[in-house]
Motif scaffolding. Structure first.
Motif, short mmCIF file in Angstrom:
data_model
loop_
_atom_site.label_atom_id
_atom_site.label_comp_id
_atom_site.label_asym_id
_atom_site.label_seq_id
_atom_site.Cartn_x
_atom_site.Cartn_y
_atom_site.Cartn_z
N ILE A 35 18.20 12.14 -25.74
CA ILE A 35 17.32 12.73 -24.84
C ILE A 35 17.34 12.17 -23.29
O ILE A 35 17.41 13.07 -22.44
CB ILE A 35 15.74 12.76 -25.49
N PHE A 36 17.17 10.77 -23.55
CA PHE A 36 17.46 10.24 -22.25
C PHE A 36 18.55 10.74 -21.49
O PHE A 36 18.77 11.03 -20.29
CB PHE A 36 17.25 8.60 -22.20
N CYS A 37 19.88 10.60 -22.16
CA CYS A 37 21.15 10.99 -21.60
C CYS A 37 21.07 12.40 -21.06
O CYS A 37 21.59 12.95 -19.89
CB CYS A 37 22.20 10.73 -22.62
N GLY A 38 20.74 13.23 -21.97
CA GLY A 38 20.49 14.96 -21.75
C GLY A 38 19.61 15.06 -20.57
O GLY A 38 19.89 16.20 -19.74
N MET A 39 18.39 14.48 -20.39
CA MET A 39 17.68 14.69 -19.35
C MET A 39 18.29 14.24 -17.90
O MET A 39 17.99 14.76 -16.82
CB MET A 39 16.43 13.81 -19.43
#
Length: 163
Positions: A95-99
């Motif tokens: 999620i952090f990478c996708g954000m």
């Protein structure tokens, strides 16, 4: 002691996998952000890419130890909670990478839109985000650590009846 030797062996395997898939990791996300498919070969040899490569390798290396610390500290005994902990840690990193990818796509779209409106440049001259400035590895590591902290909070609270 057996748990730690398994974690060390798994971490070593994940380090090797991380070293070999980093180029595909960069290619996939760079294609997603800028819409072009650059070919990365030996990206760790590029100037300024040794530290990001080490961060990416460390991100995958630390996964078994994060899980093991959650399992030991929170005394997870059920298979469901163990799988949930692994899923939560990995999902948080994703999620952090996708954000970060969504944010960079937004920035690239803003740059293209502003320059097209101003008619300063043709499509080939429009600047874009450099892959050196993406810092996806750092966001992946921060996401994994955030997922680890979240697991510690969730499972420690659920196993301690006083809280």
């Amino acid at each position: 002691m057996k748990k730690y030797s398994i974690a060390i062996g798994l971490s070593t395997v994940l380090c090797l996998i991380a070293f070999f898939v980093r180029d595909q990791f960069l290619t996939f996300f760079t294609t997603e952000i800028i819409g072009e498919s650059p070919l990365f070969k030996d990206s760790w040899r590029l100037p300024g890419q040794v530290l990001p490569t080490l961060i990416f390798i460390f991100s995958l290396w630390i996964l078994p130890f994060l899980y093991l610390s959650v399992k030991n500290y929170c005394k997870l005994s059920s298979v469901r909670n163990q799988l949930l902990a692994i899923l939560l840690i990995c999902t948080s990193g994703s999620i952090f990478c996708g954000m970060r990818v969504i944010y960079l796509k937004f920035k690239v779209a803003q740059i293209h839109d502003l320059l097209r409106r101003a008619e300063f440049a043709s499509d080939s001259d429009i600047p874009s985000i450099r892959f050196q400035d993406m810092h996806l590895e750092s966001y992946l590591l921060v996401g994994l650590i955030a997922g680890w902290l979240l697991c510690m909070i969730i499972f420690r609270k659920s196993t301690n009846p006083k809280l």
